[in-house]
Motif scaffolding. Structure first.
Motif, mmCIF file in Angstrom:
data_model
loop_
_atom_site.group_PDB
_atom_site.id
_atom_site.type_symbol
_atom_site.label_atom_id
_atom_site.label_comp_id
_atom_site.label_asym_id
_atom_site.label_seq_id
_atom_site.Cartn_x
_atom_site.Cartn_y
_atom_site.Cartn_z
ATOM 1 N N GLU A 193 0.830 -1.209 0.000
ATOM 2 C CA GLU A 193 0.000 0.000 0.000
ATOM 3 C C GLU A 193 0.862 1.257 0.000
ATOM 4 O O GLU A 193 0.564 2.242 -0.685
ATOM 5 C CB GLU A 193 -0.908 -0.001 1.237
ATOM 6 N N ARG A 194 1.958 1.243 0.737
ATOM 7 C CA ARG A 194 2.834 2.425 0.815
ATOM 8 C C ARG A 194 3.358 2.797 -0.577
ATOM 9 O O ARG A 194 3.346 3.949 -0.975
ATOM 10 C CB ARG A 194 4.010 2.145 1.762
ATOM 11 N N TYR A 195 3.809 1.785 -1.326
ATOM 12 C CA TYR A 195 4.386 2.112 -2.627
ATOM 13 C C TYR A 195 3.319 2.287 -3.709
ATOM 14 O O TYR A 195 3.552 2.973 -4.705
ATOM 15 C CB TYR A 195 5.484 1.098 -2.990
ATOM 16 N N ALA A 196 2.127 1.708 -3.497
ATOM 17 C CA ALA A 196 1.027 2.000 -4.428
ATOM 18 C C ALA A 196 0.667 3.481 -4.292
ATOM 19 O O ALA A 196 0.492 4.194 -5.284
ATOM 20 C CB ALA A 196 -0.180 1.120 -4.124
ATOM 21 N N PHE A 197 0.588 3.952 -3.049
ATOM 22 C CA PHE A 197 0.315 5.379 -2.819
ATOM 23 C C PHE A 197 1.409 6.241 -3.471
ATOM 24 O O PHE A 197 1.124 7.210 -4.167
ATOM 25 C CB PHE A 197 0.237 5.665 -1.315
ATOM 26 N N PHE A 198 2.647 5.850 -3.244
ATOM 27 C CA PHE A 198 3.778 6.606 -3.810
ATOM 28 C C PHE A 198 3.639 6.710 -5.334
ATOM 29 O O PHE A 198 3.750 7.790 -5.918
ATOM 30 C CB PHE A 198 5.092 5.936 -3.403
ATOM 31 N N CYS A 199 3.369 5.564 -5.980
ATOM 32 C CA CYS A 199 3.300 5.542 -7.453
ATOM 33 C C CYS A 199 2.150 6.383 -7.971
ATOM 34 O O CYS A 199 2.286 7.117 -8.955
ATOM 35 C CB CYS A 199 3.182 4.101 -7.950
ATOM 36 N N LYS A 200 1.020 6.266 -7.289
ATOM 37 C CA LYS A 200 -0.138 7.075 -7.714
ATOM 38 C C LYS A 200 0.192 8.562 -7.544
ATOM 39 O O LYS A 200 -0.102 9.385 -8.412
ATOM 40 C CB LYS A 200 -1.339 6.663 -6.854
ATOM 41 N N ALA A 201 0.831 8.886 -6.421
ATOM 42 C CA ALA A 201 1.186 10.283 -6.137
ATOM 43 C C ALA A 201 2.145 10.821 -7.196
ATOM 44 O O ALA A 201 2.021 11.968 -7.629
ATOM 45 C CB ALA A 201 1.800 10.399 -4.744
ATOM 46 N N VAL A 202 3.096 9.999 -7.623
ATOM 47 C CA VAL A 202 4.067 10.441 -8.637
ATOM 48 C C VAL A 202 3.327 10.900 -9.898
ATOM 49 O O VAL A 202 3.590 11.977 -10.443
ATOM 50 C CB VAL A 202 5.054 9.301 -8.987
ATOM 51 N N LEU A 203 2.378 10.082 -10.348
ATOM 52 C CA LEU A 203 1.680 10.446 -11.588
ATOM 53 C C LEU A 203 0.792 11.669 -11.383
ATOM 54 O O LEU A 203 0.615 12.478 -12.288
ATOM 55 C CB LEU A 203 0.892 9.249 -12.106
ATOM 56 N N GLU A 204 0.245 11.822 -10.186
ATOM 57 C CA GLU A 204 -0.630 12.961 -9.910
ATOM 58 C C GLU A 204 0.134 14.278 -9.750
ATOM 59 O O GLU A 204 -0.410 15.341 -9.962
ATOM 60 C CB GLU A 204 -1.443 12.688 -8.633
ATOM 61 N N LEU A 205 1.397 14.184 -9.324
ATOM 62 C CA LEU A 205 2.098 15.446 -9.052
ATOM 63 C C LEU A 205 2.742 16.071 -10.300
ATOM 64 O O LEU A 205 3.172 17.225 -10.271
ATOM 65 C CB LEU A 205 3.131 15.266 -7.924
ATOM 66 N N LEU A 206 2.787 15.322 -11.394
ATOM 67 C CA LEU A 206 3.474 15.852 -12.591
ATOM 68 C C LEU A 206 2.902 17.190 -13.076
ATOM 69 O O LEU A 206 3.647 18.142 -13.296
ATOM 70 C CB LEU A 206 3.463 14.809 -13.720
ATOM 71 N N PRO A 207 1.548 17.296 -13.226
ATOM 72 C CA PRO A 207 1.029 18.608 -13.650
ATOM 73 C C PRO A 207 1.261 19.688 -12.599
ATOM 74 O O PRO A 207 1.489 20.851 -12.946
ATOM 75 C CB PRO A 207 -0.473 18.358 -13.831
ATOM 76 N N VAL A 208 1.270 19.282 -11.331
ATOM 77 C CA VAL A 208 1.432 20.274 -10.258
ATOM 78 C C VAL A 208 2.824 20.907 -10.312
ATOM 79 O O VAL A 208 2.979 22.116 -10.145
ATOM 80 C CB VAL A 208 1.189 19.618 -8.868
ATOM 81 N N VAL A 209 3.843 20.079 -10.556
ATOM 82 C CA VAL A 209 5.203 20.640 -10.617
ATOM 83 C C VAL A 209 5.568 21.057 -12.053
ATOM 84 O O VAL A 209 6.685 21.472 -12.320
ATOM 85 C CB VAL A 209 6.269 19.652 -10.065
ATOM 86 N N ASP A 210 4.589 20.891 -12.937
ATOM 87 C CA ASP A 210 4.754 21.282 -14.324
ATOM 88 C C ASP A 210 5.955 20.589 -14.984
ATOM 89 O O ASP A 210 6.812 21.230 -15.582
ATOM 90 C CB ASP A 210 4.902 22.819 -14.412
ATOM 91 N N PHE A 211 6.022 19.300 -14.810
ATOM 92 C CA PHE A 211 7.104 18.526 -15.435
ATOM 93 C C PHE A 211 6.502 17.243 -16.003
ATOM 94 O O PHE A 211 6.379 16.238 -15.308
ATOM 95 C CB PHE A 211 8.193 18.201 -14.404
ATOM 96 N N MET A 212 6.081 17.288 -17.247
ATOM 97 C CA MET A 212 5.560 16.085 -17.896
ATOM 98 C C MET A 212 6.736 15.486 -18.665
ATOM 99 O O MET A 212 7.203 16.067 -19.650
ATOM 100 C CB MET A 212 4.408 16.464 -18.822
ATOM 101 N N PRO A 213 7.275 14.336 -18.199
ATOM 102 C CA PRO A 213 8.513 13.835 -18.811
ATOM 103 C C PRO A 213 8.295 13.221 -20.185
ATOM 104 O O PRO A 213 7.184 12.784 -20.511
ATOM 105 C CB PRO A 213 8.955 12.757 -17.821
ATOM 106 N N ASP A 214 9.347 13.180 -20.975
ATOM 107 C CA ASP A 214 9.319 12.376 -22.208
ATOM 108 C C ASP A 214 9.485 10.910 -21.824
ATOM 109 O O ASP A 214 8.913 10.031 -22.437
ATOM 110 C CB ASP A 214 10.464 12.798 -23.139
ATOM 111 N N VAL A 215 10.322 10.677 -20.808
ATOM 112 C CA VAL A 215 10.563 9.296 -20.366
ATOM 113 C C VAL A 215 10.425 9.213 -18.847
ATOM 114 O O VAL A 215 11.059 9.970 -18.117
ATOM 115 C CB VAL A 215 11.980 8.806 -20.758
ATOM 116 N N LEU A 216 9.582 8.281 -18.407
ATOM 117 C CA LEU A 216 9.495 7.976 -16.983
ATOM 118 C C LEU A 216 10.356 6.732 -16.771
ATOM 119 O O LEU A 216 10.133 5.702 -17.401
ATOM 120 C CB LEU A 216 8.038 7.717 -16.605
#
Ligand code: GLC
Length: 477
Positions: A110-133
């Motif tokens: 659960e801890r890392y599922a939360f982490f992974c979901k958070a990573v994808l959600e924070l991209l627009p917030v920090v304005d960094f949509m990568p070419d490669v994840l």
């Protein structure tokens, strides 16, 4: 400019439990530097409660968001800092990450599922949509899976390519199907992607979903296609081997530099190795071993886990210690080995010392004070300690597997080498290699000094690997 986002569960100096922390702490800066401004590499990590205060004080708060995971709505603070030209982001949630250790918690899934979901959600917030994840190991595997199944059709995300790197196939993130929806937020129609032998296997899911899969040495990339090394995943890897490649790790040669390392008793270099003898004497004194400059000191710095080949050491320990040597073991891990080395040190108080801790500063003192470095791994995806040891002038004695095979060559080859190696997984083969090293140390000191010089000056920088990663990113877009 190409935008690359590293996703990982640890990075030096913020949080580390082993080799992964070293790699994520140094590879992004190497890629940025090697690309000469062509790659903007950023890293996202969990914000652990164990992070040292001096690093925490460097963080700036960006914003907080709410991250949904199945029925949960969780707080997620986003923090950032810059280090060596690389931007780091941190995912904060104290319920998940304020624990006394990084892993081994009952709710790691659960801890890392939360982490992974958070990573994808924070991209627009920090304005960094990568070419490669670029995701590393099972803890980050769900970012690759979510990218394909949840975000593939979301504007902005659909063009993001993914790379998944296997640092050790022994740890796959395996869970029961009962938590598929409740924790991993996957629907039954998506279950086949993570299904492996009737369990959820996050590493398998990432291998299937990623655009490219890498592992940390060319030899390990070949080995994991066979059942002996694959931890059960060879069928999946065979199906996807077209996108699998091995890229050998390097080390941070500025951090691991005996010439400037502040943790050492004295500094030295390949050109001026005199200070190494000071480190040896001080280490012997610190560990209450006889201060004997001519007795070879053999070091083992390792997680005390089975695949590190410690059963060979246990079998041959008495024979090794029968010779005129000193043995220093630093590391913690499985109870059996901690107990074994503790008692071995009791039996040989004048020849053996067991430091049952994970401590990077202390490990540098051990590398600097040792003459030889023993690493008889059963499997070794890459291994970094043989490279670190080389740099500090502790000549490696390794088994020919994975990255050990790709980085250390036996000095008995006609065109020379940078250490001692043995192939069959046997205590007696290992002992033979130790004896060969001892013989050269005792009987042919000039040859020994030359070998130590070769080891210390061998190129273990990130340059070559960084180029290969940049090439790979280029192929994907
Ligand atoms: C894992 C592997 C090790 C590798 C490291 C960094 O810890 O066991 O061999 O060097 O990851 O990739």
């Amino acid at each position: 400019m190409k935008k690359i986002l590293f996703v990982a569960s640890e990075a030096l100096p913020f949080a580390s439990s082993g080799g992964l922390g070293d790699v994520i702490g140094s590879l992004p800066a190497a890629i940025a530097e090697t690309s000469a401004g062509d790659c903007d590499v950023r890293v996202v990590l969990p914000l652990y409660g164990t992070m040292e205060e001096k690093y925490r004080a460097q963080l700036t708060f960006v914003q907080s968001i709410t991250v949904n995971l199945a029925w949960r709505k969780q707080y997620c603070g986003i923090f950032t800092c810059e280090r060596n030209g690389v931007t780091f982001y941190f995912v904060d949630n104290e319920y998940y990450f304020k624990r006394d250790s990084l892993y081994g918690q009952y709710d790691d899934g659960e801890r890392y599922a939360f982490f992974c979901k958070a990573v994808l959600e924070l991209l627009p917030v920090v304005d960094f949509m990568p070419d490669v994840l670029h995701a590393h190991d099972w803890q980050s595997a769900l970012t690759v899976i979510y990218l394909k199944y949840k975000y593939g059709l979301v504007p902005g995300y659909s063009s993001v390519k993914s790379v998944f790197t296997i640092h050790n196939i022994a740890y796959q993130g395996v869970y029961g199907f009962d938590i598929l929806g409740d924790v991993f937020e996957l629907i039954p129609g998506e279950s086949s992607v993570v299904d492996y032998s009737g369990s959820i296997n996050l590493m398998k899911g990432a291998i299937v979903c990623a655009d490219a899969v890498t592992t940390v040495s060319p030899t390990y990339a070949r080995e994991i296609l066979s059942p002996k090394f694959s931890g059960g995943l060879h069928h999946v890897l065979e199906l996807h081997k077209g996108k699998l490649r091995g890229i050998l790790n390097g080390i941070d040669t500025a951090y691991y530099d005996p010439e400037h390392d502040p943790e050492l008793f004295a500094n030295y270099s390949a050109g001026d190795p005199a200070g190494k003898a000071v480190n040896k004497a001080e280490l012997q004194r610190m560990l209450s071993l006889p201060e004997s400059p001519d007795t070879p000191v053999i070091a083992i710095v390792s997680r005390l886990a089975d695949h590190k080949g410690l059963d060979l050491v246990a079998l041959a320990a008495d024979d090794i210690l029968e010779g005129s040597v000193q043995l220093i073991v630093l590391g913690k891990g499985e109870y059996y080995y901690e107990n074994f080395f503790y008692h071995l040190a009791q039996r040989y108080p004048n020849k053996m010392s067991a430091l049952l801790v994970y401590n990077k500063d202390l490990s540098k003192k051990v590398y600097a004070g040792a003459d030889m470095f023993l690493m008889p791994s059963k499997t070794e995806p890459c291994g970094l300690s043989q490279m670190i040891a080389s740099r500090y002038g502790a000549v490696p004695i390794v088994r020919e597997t994975g990255g050990l095979y790709d980085s250390i060559r036996d000095c008995g080859w006609p065109d020379g080498g940078n250490g001692f190696t043995f192939a069959p997984y046997s205590a007696w083969e290992m002992l033979g290699a130790v004896r060969r090293a001892e013989a050269m140390y005792n009987e042919r000191p000039d040859q020994w000094r030359a070998l130590r010089h070769t080891a210390m000056t061998y190129d273990f920088t990130w340059n070559r690997s960084a180029k290969q990663y940049i090439e790979l990113y280029g192929e994907l877009n």
